[in-house]
Scaffold this motif. Structure first.
Motif, PDB file in Angstrom:
ATOM      1  N   ALA A   1     -24.045  -7.747 -57.490  1.00  0.00           N
ATOM      2  CA  ALA A   1     -24.141  -8.660 -56.549  1.00  0.00           C
ATOM      3  C   ALA A   1     -23.121  -8.671 -55.548  1.00  0.00           C
ATOM      4  CB  ALA A   1     -24.652 -10.172 -56.891  1.00  0.00           C
ATOM      5  N   LEU A   2     -21.971  -8.669 -56.238  1.00  0.00           N
ATOM      6  CA  LEU A   2     -20.667  -8.621 -55.350  1.00  0.00           C
ATOM      7  C   LEU A   2     -20.583  -7.162 -54.736  1.00  0.00           C
ATOM      8  CD1 LEU A   2     -18.425 -10.082 -58.175  1.00  0.00           C
ATOM      9  CD2 LEU A   2     -18.675 -10.969 -55.910  1.00  0.00           C
ATOM     10  N   ARG A   3     -20.775  -6.106 -55.439  1.00  0.00           N
ATOM     11  CA  ARG A   3     -20.898  -4.748 -54.897  1.00  0.00           C
ATOM     12  C   ARG A   3     -21.746  -4.686 -53.513  1.00  0.00           C
ATOM     13  NH1 ARG A   3     -19.414   0.141 -56.322  1.00  0.00           N
ATOM     14  NH2 ARG A   3     -19.129  -0.445 -58.388  1.00  0.00           N
ATOM     15  N   LEU A   4     -22.977  -5.235 -53.782  1.00  0.00           N
ATOM     16  CA  LEU A   4     -24.030  -5.298 -52.725  1.00  0.00           C
ATOM     17  C   LEU A   4     -23.570  -5.988 -51.469  1.00  0.00           C
ATOM     18  CD1 LEU A   4     -27.301  -5.863 -54.574  1.00  0.00           C
ATOM     19  CD2 LEU A   4     -26.482  -3.638 -53.374  1.00  0.00           C
ATOM     20  N   HIS A   5     -22.624  -7.126 -51.797  1.00  0.00           N
ATOM     21  CA  HIS A   5     -21.948  -7.855 -50.719  1.00  0.00           C
ATOM     22  C   HIS A   5     -21.000  -7.393 -50.173  1.00  0.00           C
ATOM     23  CE1 HIS A   5     -20.873 -11.308 -48.516  1.00  0.00           C
ATOM     24  NE2 HIS A   5     -19.764 -11.463 -49.164  1.00  0.00           N
ATOM     25  N   LEU A   6     -19.887  -6.793 -50.797  1.00  0.00           N
ATOM     26  CA  LEU A   6     -18.632  -6.460 -50.145  1.00  0.00           C
ATOM     27  C   LEU A   6     -18.645  -4.912 -49.825  1.00  0.00           C
ATOM     28  CD1 LEU A   6     -16.365  -8.242 -52.944  1.00  0.00           C
ATOM     29  CD2 LEU A   6     -16.428  -8.818 -50.509  1.00  0.00           C
ATOM     30  N   VAL A   7     -19.533  -4.067 -50.505  1.00  0.00           N
ATOM     31  CA  VAL A   7     -19.367  -2.562 -50.244  1.00  0.00           C
ATOM     32  C   VAL A   7     -20.863  -2.394 -49.159  1.00  0.00           C
ATOM     33  CG1 VAL A   7     -19.688  -0.287 -51.170  1.00  0.00           C
ATOM     34  CG2 VAL A   7     -18.459  -2.020 -52.348  1.00  0.00           C
ATOM     35  N   ASP A   8     -21.957  -2.890 -49.887  1.00  0.00           N
ATOM     36  CA  ASP A   8     -23.047  -2.553 -48.926  1.00  0.00           C
ATOM     37  C   ASP A   8     -23.382  -3.601 -47.897  1.00  0.00           C
ATOM     38  OD1 ASP A   8     -23.223  -0.613 -50.598  1.00  0.00           O
ATOM     39  OD2 ASP A   8     -24.696  -1.346 -51.896  1.00  0.00           O
TER      40      ASP A   8
ATOM     41  N   PHE B   1     -21.772 -16.086 -58.684  1.00  0.00           N
ATOM     42  CA  PHE B   1     -21.319 -15.369 -57.561  1.00  0.00           C
ATOM     43  C   PHE B   1     -20.326 -15.782 -56.896  1.00  0.00           C
ATOM     44  CE2 PHE B   1     -21.398 -14.088 -53.504  1.00  0.00           C
ATOM     45  CZ  PHE B   1     -21.556 -12.504 -53.218  1.00  0.00           C
ATOM     46  N   SER B   2     -20.403 -16.937 -56.354  1.00  0.00           N
ATOM     47  CA  SER B   2     -19.283 -17.583 -55.613  1.00  0.00           C
ATOM     48  C   SER B   2     -17.967 -17.794 -56.421  1.00  0.00           C
ATOM     49  CB  SER B   2     -19.716 -19.064 -55.188  1.00  0.00           C
ATOM     50  OG  SER B   2     -20.689 -18.947 -54.307  1.00  0.00           O
ATOM     51  N   LEU B   3     -18.210 -18.174 -57.657  1.00  0.00           N
ATOM     52  CA  LEU B   3     -16.680 -18.149 -58.507  1.00  0.00           C
ATOM     53  C   LEU B   3     -16.092 -16.609 -58.737  1.00  0.00           C
ATOM     54  CD1 LEU B   3     -17.788 -20.433 -61.387  1.00  0.00           C
ATOM     55  CD2 LEU B   3     -16.132 -21.060 -59.491  1.00  0.00           C
ATOM     56  N   ARG B   4     -17.104 -15.716 -58.678  1.00  0.00           N
ATOM     57  CA  ARG B   4     -16.690 -14.307 -58.861  1.00  0.00           C
ATOM     58  C   ARG B   4     -16.135 -13.757 -57.598  1.00  0.00           C
ATOM     59  NH1 ARG B   4     -15.060 -15.004 -63.816  1.00  0.00           N
ATOM     60  NH2 ARG B   4     -16.616 -15.452 -65.515  1.00  0.00           N
ATOM     61  N   LEU B   5     -16.634 -14.177 -56.630  1.00  0.00           N
ATOM     62  CA  LEU B   5     -16.315 -13.586 -55.377  1.00  0.00           C
ATOM     63  C   LEU B   5     -14.730 -14.059 -55.066  1.00  0.00           C
ATOM     64  CD1 LEU B   5     -16.705 -12.139 -52.712  1.00  0.00           C
ATOM     65  CD2 LEU B   5     -17.709 -14.151 -51.886  1.00  0.00           C
ATOM     66  N   LYS B   6     -14.632 -15.303 -55.512  1.00  0.00           N
ATOM     67  CA  LYS B   6     -13.214 -15.980 -55.266  1.00  0.00           C
ATOM     68  C   LYS B   6     -12.163 -15.119 -56.077  1.00  0.00           C
ATOM     69  CE  LYS B   6     -10.659 -20.262 -55.952  1.00  0.00           C
ATOM     70  NZ  LYS B   6     -10.648 -21.660 -56.411  1.00  0.00           N
ATOM     71  N   ALA B   7     -12.561 -14.938 -57.415  1.00  0.00           N
ATOM     72  CA  ALA B   7     -11.774 -14.007 -58.284  1.00  0.00           C
ATOM     73  C   ALA B   7     -11.400 -12.784 -57.962  1.00  0.00           C
ATOM     74  CB  ALA B   7     -12.478 -13.730 -59.808  1.00  0.00           C
ATOM     75  N   ILE B   8     -12.354 -11.986 -56.817  1.00  0.00           N
ATOM     76  CA  ILE B   8     -11.946 -10.829 -56.506  1.00  0.00           C
ATOM     77  C   ILE B   8     -11.044 -10.849 -55.252  1.00  0.00           C
ATOM     78  CG2 ILE B   8     -13.062  -9.087 -54.932  1.00  0.00           C
ATOM     79  CD1 ILE B   8     -13.964  -8.417 -57.621  1.00  0.00           C
ATOM     80  N   HIS B   9     -11.215 -12.013 -54.472  1.00  0.00           N
ATOM     81  CA  HIS B   9     -10.255 -12.475 -53.221  1.00  0.00           C
ATOM     82  C   HIS B   9      -8.719 -12.643 -53.983  1.00  0.00           C
ATOM     83  CE1 HIS B   9     -12.731 -11.987 -49.573  1.00  0.00           C
ATOM     84  NE2 HIS B   9     -13.713 -12.453 -50.427  1.00  0.00           N
ATOM     85  N   GLU B  10      -8.717 -13.149 -55.131  1.00  0.00           N
ATOM     86  CA  GLU B  10      -7.674 -13.692 -55.583  1.00  0.00           C
ATOM     87  C   GLU B  10      -6.777 -12.307 -56.036  1.00  0.00           C
ATOM     88  OE1 GLU B  10      -8.645 -16.493 -58.539  1.00  0.00           O
ATOM     89  OE2 GLU B  10      -8.723 -18.229 -57.133  1.00  0.00           O
ATOM     90  N   GLU B  11      -7.658 -11.490 -56.955  1.00  0.00           N
ATOM     91  CA  GLU B  11      -7.069 -10.087 -57.247  1.00  0.00           C
ATOM     92  C   GLU B  11      -6.585  -9.543 -56.018  1.00  0.00           C
ATOM     93  OE1 GLU B  11      -6.187  -7.295 -59.871  1.00  0.00           O
ATOM     94  OE2 GLU B  11      -6.356  -9.230 -60.218  1.00  0.00           O
ATOM     95  N   ASN B  12      -7.504  -9.520 -55.021  1.00  0.00           N
ATOM     96  CA  ASN B  12      -6.799  -8.596 -53.693  1.00  0.00           C
ATOM     97  C   ASN B  12      -5.468  -9.148 -53.383  1.00  0.00           C
ATOM     98  OD1 ASN B  12      -7.666  -6.548 -51.676  1.00  0.00           O
ATOM     99  ND2 ASN B  12      -7.529  -8.305 -50.309  1.00  0.00           N
TER     100      ASN B  12
END
Length: 82
Positions: A33-40, A58-69
């Motif tokens: 789902a994160l890939r579909l959102h951020l990439v696609d 999804f929301s928690l993990r999207l935050k984690a991706i932004h924190e990693e970035n």
């Protein structure tokens, strides 16, 4: 394009994969789902519906991706060639 910005639909697949590898995200549905959102570029709702991912996760993990970035951005200065 600003590579520091994680705009939906604008994140290259390789960048997404590297950011994902730096997190503890292991759920296949949420990761897809994160890939579909951020990439696609799908909306969070569309991505979660398509993958049957939990919207809260999804929301928690999207935050984690932004924190990693942000962590990677902070590290850049140590690896940049002057």
């Amino acid at each position: 394009m600003d590579v520091h910005n994680l705009a939906p639909g604008k994140v290259p697949a390789e960048q997404f994969d590297l950011l994902l590898a730096g997190t503890d995200i292991r759920g296949l549905r949420v990761a897809e789902a994160l890939r579909l959102h951020l990439v696609d570029g799908l909306t969070p709702k569309e991505a979660c519906e398509q993958t049957r991912a939990n919207r809260g996760q999804f929301s928690l993990r999207l935050k984690a991706i932004h924190e990693e970035n942000q962590r990677v951005i902070q590290l850049i200065k140590f690896y940049s060639i002057p």
